[in-house]
Design a protein around this motif. Structure first.
Motif, mmCIF file in Angstrom:
data_model
loop_
_atom_site.group_PDB
_atom_site.id
_atom_site.type_symbol
_atom_site.label_atom_id
_atom_site.label_comp_id
_atom_site.label_asym_id
_atom_site.label_seq_id
_atom_site.Cartn_x
_atom_site.Cartn_y
_atom_site.Cartn_z
ATOM 1 N N LYS A 293 -2.755 11.400 8.723
ATOM 2 C CA LYS A 293 -1.406 11.803 8.321
ATOM 3 C C LYS A 293 -1.133 11.514 6.848
ATOM 4 C CE LYS A 293 0.215 10.477 12.934
ATOM 5 N NZ LYS A 293 1.092 9.549 13.693
ATOM 6 N N LEU A 294 -2.032 10.778 6.214
ATOM 7 C CA LEU A 294 -1.814 10.360 4.832
ATOM 8 C C LEU A 294 -2.585 11.247 3.863
ATOM 9 C CD1 LEU A 294 -2.209 6.474 5.147
ATOM 10 C CD2 LEU A 294 -0.075 7.735 4.926
ATOM 11 N N LYS A 295 -1.915 11.650 2.801
ATOM 12 C CA LYS A 295 -2.635 12.261 1.696
ATOM 13 C C LYS A 295 -3.404 11.154 0.976
ATOM 14 C CE LYS A 295 0.779 15.922 0.999
ATOM 15 N NZ LYS A 295 1.757 16.531 0.058
ATOM 16 N N SER A 296 -4.466 11.526 0.295
ATOM 17 C CA SER A 296 -5.304 10.508 -0.339
ATOM 18 C C SER A 296 -4.498 9.674 -1.341
ATOM 19 C CB SER A 296 -6.508 11.154 -1.025
ATOM 20 O OG SER A 296 -6.093 12.038 -2.051
ATOM 21 N N ALA A 297 -3.542 10.287 -2.047
ATOM 22 C CA ALA A 297 -2.727 9.543 -3.007
ATOM 23 C C ALA A 297 -1.902 8.464 -2.304
ATOM 24 C CB ALA A 297 -1.811 10.494 -3.772
ATOM 25 N N GLU A 298 -1.387 8.776 -1.107
ATOM 26 C CA GLU A 298 -0.617 7.794 -0.344
ATOM 27 C C GLU A 298 -1.520 6.671 0.149
ATOM 28 O OE1 GLU A 298 2.788 10.747 1.568
ATOM 29 O OE2 GLU A 298 0.832 10.566 2.544
ATOM 30 N N ALA A 299 -2.731 7.044 0.582
ATOM 31 C CA ALA A 299 -3.674 6.025 1.040
ATOM 32 C C ALA A 299 -4.079 5.105 -0.108
ATOM 33 C CB ALA A 299 -4.904 6.691 1.648
ATOM 34 N N ILE A 300 -4.280 5.676 -1.287
ATOM 35 C CA ILE A 300 -4.652 4.871 -2.463
ATOM 36 C C ILE A 300 -3.557 3.854 -2.770
ATOM 37 C CG2 ILE A 300 -4.974 4.990 -4.969
ATOM 38 C CD1 ILE A 300 -6.384 7.714 -4.458
ATOM 39 N N GLN A 301 -2.310 4.288 -2.732
ATOM 40 C CA GLN A 301 -1.197 3.376 -2.984
ATOM 41 C C GLN A 301 -1.140 2.270 -1.935
ATOM 42 O OE1 GLN A 301 0.711 3.105 -5.541
ATOM 43 N NE2 GLN A 301 2.049 1.519 -4.720
ATOM 44 N N ARG A 302 -1.457 2.627 -0.703
ATOM 45 C CA ARG A 302 -1.453 1.628 0.362
ATOM 46 C C ARG A 302 -2.509 0.558 0.113
ATOM 47 N NH1 ARG A 302 -1.460 2.794 6.823
ATOM 48 N NH2 ARG A 302 0.475 3.837 6.218
ATOM 49 N N TRP A 303 -3.692 0.972 -0.351
ATOM 50 C CA TRP A 303 -4.748 0.002 -0.630
ATOM 51 C C TRP A 303 -4.324 -0.966 -1.733
ATOM 52 C CZ3 TRP A 303 -8.190 -1.077 2.674
ATOM 53 C CH2 TRP A 303 -8.754 -0.102 3.501
ATOM 54 N N LEU A 334 -14.997 11.401 -2.542
ATOM 55 C CA LEU A 334 -15.339 10.707 -3.787
ATOM 56 C C LEU A 334 -14.096 10.446 -4.632
ATOM 57 C CD1 LEU A 334 -18.650 12.532 -4.818
ATOM 58 C CD2 LEU A 334 -18.409 10.182 -3.981
ATOM 59 N N ASP A 335 -13.191 11.424 -4.698
ATOM 60 C CA ASP A 335 -11.942 11.232 -5.443
ATOM 61 C C ASP A 335 -11.086 10.136 -4.803
ATOM 62 O OD1 ASP A 335 -12.720 13.189 -7.189
ATOM 63 O OD2 ASP A 335 -11.406 14.746 -6.382
ATOM 64 N N TYR A 336 -11.102 10.088 -3.493
ATOM 65 C CA TYR A 336 -10.362 9.053 -2.760
ATOM 66 C C TYR A 336 -10.892 7.668 -3.112
ATOM 67 C CZ TYR A 336 -9.066 6.281 1.403
ATOM 68 O OH TYR A 336 -8.611 5.316 2.260
ATOM 69 N N VAL A 337 -12.195 7.494 -3.023
ATOM 70 C CA VAL A 337 -12.806 6.200 -3.338
ATOM 71 C C VAL A 337 -12.553 5.823 -4.795
ATOM 72 C CG1 VAL A 337 -14.994 4.968 -3.569
ATOM 73 C CG2 VAL A 337 -14.566 6.391 -1.553
ATOM 74 N N SER A 338 -12.748 6.790 -5.694
ATOM 75 C CA SER A 338 -12.538 6.535 -7.115
ATOM 76 C C SER A 338 -11.079 6.175 -7.400
ATOM 77 C CB SER A 338 -12.944 7.767 -7.932
ATOM 78 O OG SER A 338 -12.742 7.569 -9.303
ATOM 79 N N GLY A 339 -10.162 6.830 -6.695
ATOM 80 C CA GLY A 339 -8.741 6.530 -6.886
ATOM 81 C C GLY A 339 -8.394 5.115 -6.479
ATOM 82 N N VAL A 340 -8.960 4.652 -5.365
ATOM 83 C CA VAL A 340 -8.725 3.270 -4.929
ATOM 84 C C VAL A 340 -9.274 2.297 -5.962
ATOM 85 C CG1 VAL A 340 -9.216 1.550 -3.161
ATOM 86 C CG2 VAL A 340 -8.742 3.903 -2.487
ATOM 87 N N LYS A 341 -10.477 2.583 -6.454
ATOM 88 C CA LYS A 341 -11.097 1.719 -7.456
ATOM 89 C C LYS A 341 -10.212 1.592 -8.691
ATOM 90 C CE LYS A 341 -14.934 1.675 -10.768
ATOM 91 N NZ LYS A 341 -16.159 2.374 -11.232
#
Length: 689
Positions: A293-303, A334-341
């Protein structure tokens, strides 16, 4: 007017306790600042499967994720089902072999000879090895899990076969130990390894040692994150498991519960953490049903938020199974992982092996001073509800403090510390509001409210009052944060108990104080503290009308929202607009303040000042004061989340005060203008008449 005396000696003891609290909180801050390395983890099988889906060589796919920010790979135990799919072994039910023989389709003489010798049974399982190392590991683990009498080697050599007396449908899904081949691949790729072994039924020392023997060749083993309902060695061999951890200086990974309270249920987890000298790291994983249910940007913010606020040091990232618009599945992940980093680096974290806390426990004499100060604060509050002699105040303080401190000095006292924390969370907000009530009483008795106060005077008085009240409540938060400061609470092996009560208790205590000082149904002050009982009687005898029932119903609904939104088991949903406001504040501020503080409590505080200075009805004043108390109690309760850095909790409270004061000023100005307009319209009507 009755006099309530603030015992200066008790206040002095409270200040001493506050100094001890500040000392512990500073030590805690130093420990927290030293723990700032986050481990970025994905499952080995997740990336391997993605490579197969995308048609990319596994080595290339792993390198891309490493470059994006993944530092470690989680490796699970293997199963016959996985090995069957990989072609490394072949597992067959005996019934299938016999069926082929009976239908004439079994042409291999090897199997026909075994059948002729009576060595194939329909109810048994047969494992054929294509890889000698894998076969030997499977045979060894099946023997441990089934017992040596149920596993037989039928043939050796280039084509080894073993027989297992087990149900085929069940045994193919059993965990059969960590595959050394997978561990070697991860090691060679340059990732850290996070092993995910399971426990054995009736575990033996040989079982425990077998797990660590397979891990012995792994150079970059950083942590063990157990799978299943038990840790390895539970129940009787935890000391052996802990000794193997200490030999390799391994970190115990503890997966946070989805409700964000303690951990997923694993028997023996906290005992092993203590035996491993608290070399443990908290793990977070976004549940599968939430991630979709989460867009990658929302998941990144959660991390970023989880690592900042909840002491998460191992981020176990799941793969997205659907590509985002305009991207391939690989690019999406890859963008998701890089965004969290990048989000973590921007917040000051470094990436690598998970950071762990030093095994911090404050000096017992400092804890004793904190307990003494909190006890003095409690007795001081009691004396402000019903005054009693100073001598008895000292005696009561000494007795209560001694009862609470003795268990602590004996090396235990966790319950005592939790009781002191609960008392601090309840008493200090009440003291903050009590001091303000008594100040207003003195001003009223001196005739300061006989004439309507100007807007500027109300705002100035309100800002001064809210700052003082907030700092008194903040002292309670620092008390709470200090008395429960040790590594067990940081890891949430132990936690603050009584969250729901801390939201209600300050409101009840302030209500009691208010009823000892004011007549709720008339704009007069009471002459003595016994007025509390007379008012309770009046309230109980109050006529029940439909209007009264409606007001009680509204109050009950507000209480349900207020209490239901607290803690970790809230059943009251959060509105979408509130979620957006939270996200905005998280991006703008170091620590997002709580909505009940800056949107409700602090604005109500300034309106309460206006109500007092303008002599609004007592009932209105009381209701605004109670709502204002919500913010004070919430500020202290923030410190009850011991996994959150003490500096962040402090800044969160101050941010809430500043933002709430601004909103409160706006509210006061609006009410002032509305009153002015209504007054002018009323005068105009009279003039025309």
């Amino acid at each position: 007017m009755s006099t309530f005396t603030y015992n200066k000696w008790l206040i002095g003891v409270v200040i001493v306790g506050l100094l001890a609290s500040l000392t512990i909180d500073w030590q805690r801050h130093t420990v927290e600042q030293a723990n700032s390395t986050v481990e970025m983890v994905m499952e080995y099988e997740d990336i391997m499967e993605l490579a197969q889906i995308e048609g990319v060589r596994p080595g290339e796919m792993f390198q891309q994720f490493k470059d994006a920010g993944i530092t470690s790979l989680a490796v699970y135990e293997t199963t016959l089902e996985k090995l069957n799919k990989s072609g490394k072994i072949t597992a067959l039910p005996g019934a299938d072999i016999l069926h082929k023989n009976n239908t004439g389709t079994l042409i291999d003489p090897f199997w026909r000879n075994l059948i002729a010798a009576g060595k194939i049974q329909a109810e048994d399982v047969y494992v054929v090895g294509q890889d000698q190392q894998v076969f030997q590991e499977v045979m060894a683990d099946l023997s441990r899990r089934l017992g040596p009498g149920r596993v037989t080697l039928l043939a050796d050599g280039d084509r080894p076969v073993l027989e297992a007396k087990a149900n085929f449908e069940k045994v193919v899904k059993w965990n059969l130990g960590l595959a050394t081949a997978e561990l070697a691949v991860v090691d060679k790729l340059g990732f850290n390894v996070i092993a995910r072994p399971t426990n054995y039924t009736k575990v033996t020392p040989a079982d425990v040692d077998s797990v660590f023997q397979r891990l012995a060749t792994v150079n970059n083993l950083s942590a063990i994150m157990f799978a299943g309902d038990e840790v390895l060695g539970y129940p009787n061999l935890l000391p052996l498991t802990a000794s193997r951890f200490r030999e390799r200086q391994l970190t115990l990974a503890m997966i946070e519960h989805p409700l964000q309270l303690q951990f997923l249920k694993q028997e023996g987890l906290t005992q092993l953490a203590a035996a491993n000298n608290y070399r443990s790291a908290r793990v977070y994983v976004i549940p599968k049903d939430e991630q979709v249910k989460l867009k990658s940007a929302e998941a990144i913010q959660r991390w970023a938020l989880a690592d900042q606020e909840r002491n998460i040091r191992i981020n176990l990232l799941r793969r997205y199974d659907k590509p985002e618009p305009g991207k391939t599945l690989t690019e999406t992940n890859l963008d998701y992982v890089s965004g969290v980093k990048h989000a973590l680096v921007a917040e000051g974290f470094s990436l690598g092996r998970a950071g762990t806390y030093n095994p911090y426990f404050p000096e017992l004499w400092l804890i004793a001073l904190v307990v003494l100060g909190a006890t003095a604060a409690g007795v001081l509050f009691l004396s402000l509800v019903y005054p009693f002699g100073a001598r008895w105040q000292y005696v009561l303080t000494a007795i209560l403090a001694m009862l609470l401190i003795l268990p602590i000095l004996k090396g235990g006292g966790t319950l005592s510390r939790q009781m002191v924390a609960l008392a601090s969370a309840s008493v200090f907000p009440a003291l903050a509001m009590t001091w303000q009530l008594d100040r207003w009483r003195r001003l009223e008795a001196a005739g300061q409210f006989e004439h309507p106060a100007s807007l500027g005077r109300i705002i100035a008085a309100g800002l001064g009052a809210i700052v003082i009240a907030t700092f008194i409540s903040l002292a309670g938060g620092l008390y709470l944060g200090a008395v429960l400061s040790d590594v067990r609470f940081f890891l949430e092996m132990e936690y603050f108990r009584g969250v729901k009560l801390t939201f209600v208790a300050p409101l009840l205590l302030v209500t009691i104080v208010y009823l000892t000082r004011y007549n709720l149904f008339d704009n007069v002050q009471l002459t003595d503290a016994r007025g509390l009982w007379r008012q309770v009687t009046t309230i109980l005898n109050y006529p029940v009308t439909m209007k009264t029932l409606l007001l009680v119903g509204m109050a009950a609904f507000a209480a349900w929202i207020y209490i239901g939104r607290s803690g970790h088991t809230a059943g009251v949903p959060v509105l979408g607009i509130e979620l957006k406001l939270r996200a905005l504040l998280e991006q703008l501020l170091y620590a997002r303040p709580r909505g009940k503080e800056f949107l409700i409590g602090h604005p109500a505080f300034l309106l309460a000042v206006m109500a007092v200075y303008r002599q609004w009805p007592r009932l209105v004043q009381y209701l605004l004061i109670i709502v204002a108390t919500i913010a004070q109690g919430s500020l202290v309760e923030t410190f009850a989340h011991l996994r959150t850095p003490v500096l962040m909790s402090t800044v969160r409270g101050l941010d809430g005060m500043v933002l709430g004061a601004i909103i409160g000023i706006v509210a006061v100005v609006v009410v002032y203008l509305v009153q002015a307009v209504i007054t002018r319209l009323g005068r105009s009507t009279v003039a025309h008449e």
